[in-house]
Design an enzyme around this catalytic site. Structure first.
Site, short mmCIF file in Angstrom:
data_model
loop_
_atom_site.label_atom_id
_atom_site.label_comp_id
_atom_site.label_asym_id
_atom_site.label_seq_id
_atom_site.Cartn_x
_atom_site.Cartn_y
_atom_site.Cartn_z
N TRP A 64 0.85 -1.19 0.00
CA TRP A 64 0.00 0.00 0.00
C TRP A 64 0.89 1.24 0.00
O TRP A 64 1.93 1.27 0.66
CB TRP A 64 -0.89 0.03 1.25
N SER A 85 -0.24 -2.91 5.37
CA SER A 85 0.48 -2.81 6.64
C SER A 85 -0.01 -3.82 7.68
O SER A 85 0.77 -4.30 8.50
CB SER A 85 0.37 -1.39 7.20
N GLU A 96 -0.69 -6.80 7.28
CA GLU A 96 -0.01 -8.09 7.04
C GLU A 96 1.46 -8.06 7.47
O GLU A 96 2.14 -9.09 7.44
CB GLU A 96 -0.13 -8.48 5.57
N SER A 109 3.24 2.28 5.29
CA SER A 109 2.75 3.67 5.34
C SER A 109 1.23 3.63 5.44
O SER A 109 0.56 3.12 4.55
CB SER A 109 3.18 4.40 4.07
N VAL A 110 0.72 4.13 6.55
CA VAL A 110 -0.73 4.24 6.72
C VAL A 110 -1.08 5.71 6.71
O VAL A 110 -0.51 6.50 7.46
CB VAL A 110 -1.22 3.57 8.03
N ILE A 111 -2.00 6.07 5.81
CA ILE A 111 -2.38 7.48 5.66
C ILE A 111 -3.84 7.63 6.10
O ILE A 111 -4.71 6.88 5.64
CB ILE A 111 -2.16 7.96 4.21
N GLU A 135 -10.99 8.67 5.64
CA GLU A 135 -12.23 9.18 6.23
C GLU A 135 -12.91 8.15 7.12
O GLU A 135 -13.99 8.41 7.66
CB GLU A 135 -13.17 9.63 5.11
N THR A 136 -12.32 6.97 7.25
CA THR A 136 -12.92 5.93 8.09
C THR A 136 -11.97 5.64 9.26
O THR A 136 -10.80 6.00 9.21
CB THR A 136 -13.11 4.62 7.29
N HIS A 157 -10.50 3.11 9.92
CA HIS A 157 -9.52 2.06 9.62
C HIS A 157 -8.11 2.47 10.00
O HIS A 157 -7.32 1.65 10.44
CB HIS A 157 -9.54 1.74 8.11
#
Ligand code: RBF
Length: 158
Positions: free
Chosen positions: A31, A65, A67, A89-91, A94-95, A97
């Protein structure tokens, strides 16, 4: 360390142990590939700069991420590795998650560090937007991948 005031460009290379006899596993999430490719590039170049042979850097990809936990857990079973690095990298979207994934990965990697015999270095960027991630993956605030490589070498020596 990767803050506006202090990022990896400042580190003292002399204080990093020689990594020529070390072997590393790296798990990288697919991702946000623009970011994770740059993190991986920084980590590999920094390990090699400190002497690690290219054939002793073992890279595996996972879809996202979340995983990274399973990928790292599998790698900690390999006695040949001195340390494992996870890169993702987690961005924020709007949820909710974002919060669930960040918490899950953080807890999962902490758990591995507390229960396995190989250190797992936490290279998860958690940012509000893409620009903040770019800033920390080879942009104006350095490259978190470089920092993870240094941390992996230091923990391998620990
Ligand atoms: N994976 C990432 O590595 N970065 C992200 O920013 C990210 N955002 C996600 C947002 C949503 C709404 C969902 C459902 C998944 C996201 N994932 C992200 C993927 C996640 O880490 C994992 O691969 C999947 O949930 C499958 O287990």
């Amino acid at each position: 360390m990767a803050t506006e005031l202090h990022h990896l460009s400042d580190y003292d290379a002399q204080s990093v142990p020689d990594a020529s006899n070390m072997c590393f596993g790296i798990v990288v999430a697919e991702w946000n590939p623009e970011i994770t490719d740059a993190l991986l590039d920084g980590a590999v170049k920094t390990l090699e700069k400190h002497g690690t042979l290219p054939e002793n850097i073992h890279i595996k990809t996972v879809p996202g991420s979340f995983e990274l936990i399973y990928g790292a857990q599998q790698m900690t079973k390999n006695d040949g590795f001195d340390a494992v690095i996870i890169l993702g990298s987690v961005i924020r979207g709007e949820t909710p998650h974002f919060d669930y994934i960040c918490e899950g990965v953080t807890y999962g990697i902490a758990h591995l560090n507390a229960t396995q015999n190989i250190p797992v270095i936490y290279g998860l960027l958690t940012t509000d937007d893409l620009q903040q991630a770019k800033d920390r993956s080879g942009g104006r605030l350095g490259n978190k991948g470089d920092e993870c490589a240094i941390d992996a070498i230091k923990m391998a020596k620990f």
